[in-house]
Design a protein around this motif. Structure first.
Motif, short mmCIF file in Angstrom:
data_model
loop_
_atom_site.label_atom_id
_atom_site.label_comp_id
_atom_site.label_asym_id
_atom_site.label_seq_id
_atom_site.Cartn_x
_atom_site.Cartn_y
_atom_site.Cartn_z
N LEU A 158 0.85 -1.39 -0.03
CA LEU A 158 -0.09 -0.10 -0.09
C LEU A 158 0.80 1.14 -0.09
CD1 LEU A 158 -2.41 -1.04 2.83
CD2 LEU A 158 -3.08 -1.20 0.28
N PRO A 159 0.47 2.30 -0.85
CA PRO A 159 1.07 3.37 -0.65
C PRO A 159 1.19 3.86 0.76
CG PRO A 159 -0.16 3.51 -2.57
CD PRO A 159 -0.56 2.19 -1.78
N THR A 164 1.24 6.96 1.72
CA THR A 164 0.41 8.35 1.96
C THR A 164 -1.12 8.10 1.55
OG1 THR A 164 0.80 8.68 -0.53
CG2 THR A 164 2.41 9.68 1.00
N SER A 165 -1.46 6.85 1.13
CA SER A 165 -2.81 6.73 1.01
C SER A 165 -3.74 6.80 2.21
CB SER A 165 -3.15 5.25 0.25
OG SER A 165 -2.78 4.22 1.00
N SER A 166 -4.83 6.76 2.08
CA SER A 166 -5.93 7.13 3.03
C SER A 166 -6.74 5.56 3.28
CB SER A 166 -6.81 7.86 3.32
OG SER A 166 -7.57 7.95 2.05
N GLN A 170 -9.15 5.65 0.49
CA GLN A 170 -8.58 5.29 -0.98
C GLN A 170 -8.56 3.85 -0.97
OE1 GLN A 170 -5.08 7.81 -0.60
NE2 GLN A 170 -5.97 9.22 -2.22
N ILE A 171 -8.20 2.97 0.14
CA ILE A 171 -8.01 1.63 0.05
C ILE A 171 -9.58 1.19 -0.16
CG2 ILE A 171 -7.21 -0.30 1.42
CD1 ILE A 171 -5.11 1.52 0.37
N ARG A 210 0.81 7.72 9.37
CA ARG A 210 0.61 7.29 7.98
C ARG A 210 0.56 5.63 8.03
NH1 ARG A 210 4.70 9.81 3.63
NH2 ARG A 210 6.24 8.45 5.00
N LEU A 234 -2.34 0.92 -7.55
CA LEU A 234 -2.92 1.99 -6.62
C LEU A 234 -1.87 3.05 -6.19
CD1 LEU A 234 -5.39 3.30 -4.86
CD2 LEU A 234 -4.47 1.65 -3.23
N GLY A 235 -2.12 4.14 -6.84
CA GLY A 235 -1.11 5.42 -6.45
C GLY A 235 0.47 4.73 -6.45
#
Length: 323
Positions: free
Chosen positions: A130-131, A133-135, A138-139, A164, A192-193
């Protein structure tokens, strides 16, 4: 009979008597009185009128009786109508209560079913890559856009200093069909991202944890003699003493200042675990047993690990007020 009818009848009888008396005075003594045509006609008329009066009396009496019967029938009808309406109200009330009870039973059954799924590896997948910086939103959108839209829970660890994502986590689905789709190439390996997400089967909880014990792992150990304090971990970093107190007070009375969160000595940030001290041994026993059930004890919606603590709380584990 009305007053006017009585008065009229009296006058007619008076006239009749007057005419009879006059006729008697005109007849010679010793002879039978002769009935004149006028007197006979008057007598017949009076007789007819008396009959009419009697008929009037009978009609009035019958009308009164009929009126009384009608009123009784109306009263009975009203009573029956009121009783019928009351029965309808009671029936509607019973139906509403039955419907409410059924709805309450269904609503009570839903959380139990969801709790079983939340602790089941057959409904859970492990994700990584997972990135950072993702939230969470977003996931969630990542899986929803790819046809996995019945997500029950996202468990995404974060770094305690920055908040984070740590790049991995678990996703729990309501159906096994959706879990199977998430493990397929339809979702696994998608981007993703700027990063490609890996979706794997989740491992079963380790033996010795409260969730693992509920799923058939090592049973929860026996309570040490005199133990009143429990050790709690897997806490959200944002959990406060008040939130932990609210979750654990259902098991027994907690001492004042009995919830102590382990914090970083320089930043004051929670380390994700704490100690809870009860007034008596029964409270500690109840909390460990309750946490042994699937998602029996939760803080901010996250299930926590609970075990007996045999040592003493260190002075560095202070509450939010520094005590």
């Amino acid at each position: 009979m009305g007053g006017e009818q009585l008065e009229s009848k009296k006058r007619r009888r008076s006239r009749k008597r007057s005419k009879t008396s006059a006729a008697d005075d005109d007849e010679p003594a010793g002879e039978e009185p002769k009935v004149t045509e006028e007197a006979a006609a008057a007598a017949v008329a009076a007789s007819d009128e008396d009959g009419d009066d009697d008929n009037d009396d009978g009609s009035t009496t019958n009308e009164n009786k009929e009126s009384e019967v009608t009123k009784e029938e109306e009263a009975a009808t009203n009573d029956n109508g009121e009783e019928g309406e009351e029965k309808k109200k009671r029936k509607r009330k019973r139906n509403r209560k039955k419907k409410t009870d059924t709805t309450d039973a269904e609503n009570a059954a839903e959380p139990e079913a969801d709790a079983a799924k939340l602790s089941s590896v057959e409904h859970t997948v492990f994700i990584e890559g997972l990135p950072f910086t993702s939230s969470e939103d977003q996931i969630r959108a990542f899986f929803t856009d790819l046809g996995c839209n019945d997500i029950l829970q996202l468990r995404l660890p974060v770094w305690q200093d920055s908040g984070r994502l740590r790049g991995f986590g678990h996703v729990v689905f309501a159906s096994q069909e959706t879990r199977t789709r998430a493990l397929s190439s339809e979702v696994n390996g998608k981007e993703l991202g700027g990063r490609y997400i890996t979706v794997k089967e989740a491992n079963a909880p380790r033996a010795g944890t409260t969730i693992g014990a509920a799923l058939g792992g090592r049973p929860v150990r026996e309570q040490p003699q005199g133990c009143k304090t429990v050790f709690v971990r897997n806490l959200p970093y944002t959990a406060t003493e008040e939130e932990i107190l609210e979750s654990f007070r259902v098991c027994g009375k907690i001492l004042d200042g009995g919830v102590r969160i382990a914090r970083n000595h320089s930043t004051g940030q929670s380390k994700g675990f704490c100690y809870v001290e009860y007034k008596n041994e029964e409270g500690a026993l109840a909390s460990v047993q309750k946490a042994a059930k699937p998602f029996g004890l939760q803080v901010q919606g996250r299930p926590v690990f609970v075990d007996y603590d045999e040592g003493t709380m260190k002075n560095s584990f202070r509450g939010g007020d520094g005590k």
